[in-house]
Design an enzyme around this catalytic site. Sequence first.
Site, PDB file in Angstrom:
ATOM      1  N   HIS A   1      54.766 -55.925 -50.636  1.00 16.78           N
ATOM      2  CA  HIS A   1      54.419 -55.015 -51.715  1.00 16.78           C
ATOM      3  C   HIS A   1      53.247 -55.511 -52.554  1.00 16.78           C
ATOM      4  O   HIS A   1      52.544 -54.688 -53.162  1.00 16.78           O
ATOM      5  CB  HIS A   1      55.631 -54.769 -52.614  1.00 16.78           C
ATOM      6  CG  HIS A   1      56.631 -53.831 -52.024  1.00 16.78           C
ATOM      7  ND1 HIS A   1      57.590 -54.225 -51.110  1.00 16.78           N
ATOM      8  CD2 HIS A   1      56.812 -52.502 -52.196  1.00 16.78           C
ATOM      9  CE1 HIS A   1      58.317 -53.183 -50.759  1.00 16.78           C
ATOM     10  NE2 HIS A   1      57.871 -52.128 -51.392  1.00 16.78           N
ATOM     11  N   GLY A   2      53.039 -56.790 -52.638  1.00 17.16           N
ATOM     12  CA  GLY A   2      51.912 -57.245 -53.433  1.00 17.16           C
ATOM     13  C   GLY A   2      51.817 -58.749 -53.522  1.00 17.16           C
ATOM     14  O   GLY A   2      52.787 -59.477 -53.270  1.00 17.16           O
TER      15      GLY A   2
END
Length: 475
Positions: free
Chosen positions: A325-326
């Site tokens: 996700h990041g």
Amino acid sequence: MIFNSFTFLIFFVIVFIAYWAMQYRIKMQNTLILLSSYVFYGWWDYRFLGLIIFSTLVDFYVAKKIDSEPNKREKKQWLVLSLVSNLGMLVLFKYFNFFSNSWAEAWGLLGLEMSQLTLNVILPVGISFYTFQTLSYTIDVYRGNLKSTNNIINFGAYVAFFPQLVAGPIERATHLLSQFKNRREFNYEKAVSGLQLFIWGLFKKVVIADSCAVYCDAIFENYEQLNSATLILASIYFAFQIYGDFSGYSDMAIGLARLLGFDLKTNFKYPYFSRDIAEFWRKWHISLSTWFRDYLYIPLGGSKGTIKNQIRNVFIIFIVSGFWHGANWTYVIWGALNACYFLPLLLLKRNRKNLDDITVSNSFTFIKQLVSIALTFGLTCFAWVFFRAPNISIAINYINKIGDLNFGIEYLSIERYSVELMLLISIFVLVEWFSRFKEQPISGKYAMLKLTLVLMGIVVLGSYSNPKDFIYFQF
């Protein structure tokens, strides 16, 4: 160009008319989709078109080589080339600065100063989505689950298919690529279904998600001055913000694809009505969950083998999912928390307990299910704090402030629309509850009346002066 913008509306109307004017001409339709997808993606930054074209060409030719090579070792070498090319591109643009900064900070904890090497690069929109989509193609060809295609236009259109390009669902070639080979005829019922799904997704985005975002952002930015009740409220607002935002995008993507004669896989199945975390992950971002299950979790051994291996596999799958996700430790913590939630269910062999749909047979069963749903939702909201917070320090401080157990209502008293927003969310939850056996609430009996009410809600309650990007564009 985002779905909830006037620019996209004009773009799609032009594509839609031109596309169906070419009915029965598959090559022309597929070429139009490919070119339109490049225009759509290049609208953010045309320079990033080179990345998606590079990924397309690499995996197109790698898959052909894998198919033609009789030697398994040679096949594996070509697969490694695909993995290195795609994941290397992902690491360079998304994770390089994170690793560099984390390395320097780790040495700093030991009292040693290390120079940081950083790259001045912008994260390309949707790179994690189309990278995983192309990787699944070469892996499936390597496994023998799929034959490589000889049509570069079809494959390019599959990779760049604009309805789901920047935020999913992450499609498999076994499902979507094959549809580019088939003749597509305009179907009125299918088009109506697609339009209904798009409108419902638009409602979830501009009414639910964007309304929650206003208050969620304000509370997180000023959390130090606010009380426990308000901070808990913000975590709930964020839960509905990210759900309305992401599932709204998925609904719109599936609806747009359906208007063009394509079927995309369902990405959300009312996840906040889940009775445990295992059920939640079977219903939230399904395309990513199943991707990690099929290409990482099962190859690692899944839930088989020793207890130690099972624990290892669970933490790997959730931490990698969080990291996907990041490039922030908050996402890693978020993934690890979900692993902790999931692990007891696996070890007690209760992770596949709630496979049936929620039904209400008697009062006791209903109350028991409501309690399970509330507990699961509470655990999810707690984890969302780490997902939403800009760093771990703020997330911990935020949770500590909740621990003060100060339940005043000073924030609500000065916010004109906060009570109305809670009422709106409550109505939204009820609508979804009574629609949980359907794809979306607008279809079925009284469809026209429901469509009219939803459109009125979009017009009256939606915000269009400054359209907000979708949260998952950053991933």
